[in-house]
Motif scaffolding. Structure first.
Motif, PDB file in Angstrom:
ATOM      1  N   LYS A  35       0.681  -1.228   0.080  1.00  0.00           N
ATOM      2  CA  LYS A  35      -0.057  -0.117   0.022  1.00  0.00           C
ATOM      3  C   LYS A  35       0.764   1.093   0.000  1.00  0.00           C
ATOM      4  CE  LYS A  35      -0.408  -0.260   4.965  1.00  0.00           C
ATOM      5  NZ  LYS A  35      -1.136  -0.512   6.039  1.00  0.00           N
ATOM      6  N   PRO A  38       3.250   3.195  -5.012  1.00  0.00           N
ATOM      7  CA  PRO A  38       2.427   3.931  -6.087  1.00  0.00           C
ATOM      8  C   PRO A  38       1.811   2.587  -7.042  1.00  0.00           C
ATOM      9  CG  PRO A  38       4.615   4.715  -6.623  1.00  0.00           C
ATOM     10  CD  PRO A  38       4.691   3.966  -5.386  1.00  0.00           C
ATOM     11  N   GLY A  52       4.892  -1.265 -18.590  1.00  0.00           N
ATOM     12  CA  GLY A  52       5.692  -0.961 -17.440  1.00  0.00           C
ATOM     13  C   GLY A  52       5.429  -1.536 -16.006  1.00  0.00           C
TER      14      GLY A  52
ATOM     15  N   VAL B 151       9.207   2.412 -19.065  1.00  0.00           N
ATOM     16  CA  VAL B 151       9.274   1.301 -18.164  1.00  0.00           C
ATOM     17  C   VAL B 151       8.984   1.825 -16.665  1.00  0.00           C
ATOM     18  CG1 VAL B 151      10.755  -0.594 -17.491  1.00  0.00           C
ATOM     19  CG2 VAL B 151      11.131   0.357 -19.758  1.00  0.00           C
ATOM     20  N   LEU B 152       9.203   2.798 -16.386  1.00  0.00           N
ATOM     21  CA  LEU B 152       9.271   3.492 -14.982  1.00  0.00           C
ATOM     22  C   LEU B 152       8.275   4.314 -14.791  1.00  0.00           C
ATOM     23  CD1 LEU B 152      12.919   4.302 -13.757  1.00  0.00           C
ATOM     24  CD2 LEU B 152      11.614   2.030 -13.264  1.00  0.00           C
ATOM     25  N   SER B 155       3.593   4.654 -18.968  1.00  0.00           N
ATOM     26  CA  SER B 155       3.852   4.031 -20.287  1.00  0.00           C
ATOM     27  C   SER B 155       3.429   4.729 -21.541  1.00  0.00           C
ATOM     28  CB  SER B 155       3.235   2.548 -20.340  1.00  0.00           C
ATOM     29  OG  SER B 155       3.930   1.723 -19.314  1.00  0.00           O
ATOM     30  N   ILE B 156       2.079   5.268 -21.586  1.00  0.00           N
ATOM     31  CA  ILE B 156       1.614   5.493 -22.803  1.00  0.00           C
ATOM     32  C   ILE B 156       2.324   6.876 -23.576  1.00  0.00           C
ATOM     33  CG2 ILE B 156      -0.351   6.413 -24.019  1.00  0.00           C
ATOM     34  CD1 ILE B 156      -0.478   3.344 -22.626  1.00  0.00           C
ATOM     35  N   SER B 201       0.914  11.048  -9.993  1.00  0.00           N
ATOM     36  CA  SER B 201      -0.030   9.821  -9.528  1.00  0.00           C
ATOM     37  C   SER B 201       0.532   8.985  -8.346  1.00  0.00           C
ATOM     38  CB  SER B 201       0.101   8.990 -10.809  1.00  0.00           C
ATOM     39  OG  SER B 201       1.275   8.337 -11.158  1.00  0.00           O
ATOM     40  N   MET B 202       1.981   9.390  -8.381  1.00  0.00           N
ATOM     41  CA  MET B 202       2.486   8.546  -7.129  1.00  0.00           C
ATOM     42  C   MET B 202       2.021   8.807  -5.718  1.00  0.00           C
ATOM     43  SD  MET B 202       6.493   7.989  -7.454  1.00  0.00           S
ATOM     44  CE  MET B 202       7.258   7.699  -8.947  1.00  0.00           C
ATOM     45  N   SER B 205      -1.747   7.870  -5.763  1.00  0.00           N
ATOM     46  CA  SER B 205      -1.931   6.510  -5.595  1.00  0.00           C
ATOM     47  C   SER B 205      -1.632   5.803  -4.278  1.00  0.00           C
ATOM     48  CB  SER B 205      -1.094   5.841  -6.635  1.00  0.00           C
ATOM     49  OG  SER B 205      -1.031   4.239  -6.361  1.00  0.00           O
ATOM     50  N   CYS B 206      -0.514   6.466  -3.497  1.00  0.00           N
ATOM     51  CA  CYS B 206      -0.321   5.867  -2.257  1.00  0.00           C
ATOM     52  C   CYS B 206      -1.248   6.366  -1.378  1.00  0.00           C
ATOM     53  CB  CYS B 206       1.268   6.550  -1.687  1.00  0.00           C
ATOM     54  SG  CYS B 206       2.652   5.723  -2.871  1.00  0.00           S
ATOM     55  N   ASN B 209      -4.328   4.219  -1.617  1.00  0.00           N
ATOM     56  CA  ASN B 209      -4.139   2.668  -1.120  1.00  0.00           C
ATOM     57  C   ASN B 209      -4.118   2.784   0.276  1.00  0.00           C
ATOM     58  OD1 ASN B 209      -3.371   1.767  -3.735  1.00  0.00           O
ATOM     59  ND2 ASN B 209      -1.100   1.986  -3.576  1.00  0.00           N
ATOM     60  N   ILE B 210      -3.752   3.883   0.984  1.00  0.00           N
ATOM     61  CA  ILE B 210      -3.595   3.683   2.565  1.00  0.00           C
ATOM     62  C   ILE B 210      -5.199   3.950   3.144  1.00  0.00           C
ATOM     63  CG2 ILE B 210      -2.625   4.785   4.393  1.00  0.00           C
ATOM     64  CD1 ILE B 210      -0.077   5.314   2.709  1.00  0.00           C
ATOM     65  N   VAL B 213      -7.109   0.703   2.476  1.00  0.00           N
ATOM     66  CA  VAL B 213      -6.759   0.024   3.541  1.00  0.00           C
ATOM     67  C   VAL B 213      -7.418   0.382   5.016  1.00  0.00           C
ATOM     68  CG1 VAL B 213      -4.924  -1.293   4.867  1.00  0.00           C
ATOM     69  CG2 VAL B 213      -4.809  -0.712   2.432  1.00  0.00           C
TER      70      VAL B 213
END
Lengths: 129, 215
Positions: A35, A38, A52, B151-152, B155-156, B201-202, B205-206, B209-210, B213
């Motif tokens: 979680k 990212p 990716g 890759v990292l 992608s698009i 997004s990083m 997204s995190c 997620n948290i 949960v």
């Protein structure tokens, strides 16, 4: 090298080093840790794997020397890492040995990369790599 | 016999005779250099080569029966050019002024008077001058960054960046530097967008997620 360039290089090196330490230490596939990592925005939106997807888990496996595990999470990364190294090498020795750089930057070589990446994306969604 | 160097689709070749040039399937985009010229010029500004181009274009259009009529013409026009080295220069400079304003520096620099003995110094001279297809370097393709972005990060736009890298190289090899530069810029923007999307997004997204949960 200008001061700006030195600062940028140092910053980039720091970020890369930080990434290496984080991805070496923590396993993104661990349910209790995942979680904090990212998620791929493309996967979150479409439910489809992008080329990716799995890179973070694959990075952790590579850094811990588990090539088979990396292959399982994202085989493309295992191809991309040496390829990127090759491109940088070719660029560094361009002046004395332009042949490698010419081959790698030939339009045919670049379009091959595009085709491989897209084919990989389609294949992994069809057969669940 | 006059020797020619050509620069066609990014490849430089020479020395070649007029007959050898005729075999090369050149078109108007080729550049040419021979002793007596200060710099590379468009192939169409060299009278005997322009005739050669026209003849081969005609020959391609007309029936094969008329071919023999075209060939003697090319041979006869070659002859006066061999006698007087300076003759082609005046019409060339006019043609450049009319057609290729970007080659201004060619006109400004006084044309050094190369003697015939300097024929073998030729390949060096074009490289030093502002050769139309040699001096301008290929705009950056950003290829490695596009691959890394693919890759990292995201992608698009990364794949779009690789496609632009391809287009940059393609137009560069065709001698279309302006378009190559534009494709290079688009490629750079693709990489930037990819990285920005990744950075945005990083944490998002995190956080999600948290939050999920926790619920």
């Amino acid at each position: 090298m200008s001061t700006k360039r030195i600062v940028l290089t140092a910053l980039a090196a720091f970020v890369v080093l930080l990434g290496v330490v984080v991805y070496f230490t923590f396993d993104p596939s661990n349910p209790s840790l995942s979680k904090y990592f990212p998620k791929c925005p493309f996967y979150s939106l479409t439910g489809l794997k992008c080329p990716g997807c799995g890179t973070q888990r694959a990075l952790h496996e590579i850094l811990n020397g588990n090539i088979a595990g990396a292959l399982h999470y994202n085989a493309l990364l295992l191809v991309a890492v040496p390829l990127i190294g090759l491109y940088w090498l070719a660029d560094a020795i361009k002046k004395r040995h332009p042949a490698l750089d010419n081959v790698l930057n030939h339009p045919a070589a670049i379009i091959t990369i595009v085709v491989v990446v897209i084919a990989w994306c389609i294949a992994r969604n069809l057969w669940g790599f | 016999m006059r020797q020619y160097w050509i620069n066609f689709k990014g490849n430089q070749e020479g020395p070649m005779s007029l007959e050898q040039l005729a075999q090369k399937g050149l078109d108007e985009t080729a550049y040419v250099w021979h002793s007596g010229l200060a710099d590379w010029v468009k192939i169409t500004t060299v009278p005997e080569l322009n005739d050669m181009l026209n003849n081969s274009a005609k020959a391609a259009q007309e029936s094969p029966a008329e071919l023999p009529e075209q060939e003697p013409e090319a041979v006869t026009e070659e002859v006066p050019e061999l006698e007087t080295e300076e003759v082609p220069e005046l019409p060339q400079e006019e043609a450049i002024a009319d057609e290729v304003p970007s080659l201004d520096n060619v006109i400004e620099s006084p044309a050094p008077n190369y003697g015939g003995q300097q024929q073998y110094a030729m390949p060096v001279a074009p490289q030093q001058g502002p050769a139309p297809q040699e001096a301008p370097k290929c705009p950056p393709t950003n290829l490695v960054w596009s691959i890394i972005a693919t890759v990292l990060c995201c992608s698009i736009p990364g794949i779009v960046g690789i496609v632009f890298a391809f287009l940059t190289k393609k137009y560069y090899r065709e001698g279309n530097l302006e378009k190559a530069q534009r494709m290079s810029d688009y490629g750079a923007w693709s990489v930037i967008i990819s990285i920005m999307l990744g950075i945005i997004s990083m944490p998002l997204s995190c956080a999600m997620n948290i939050f999920k949960v926790a619920m």
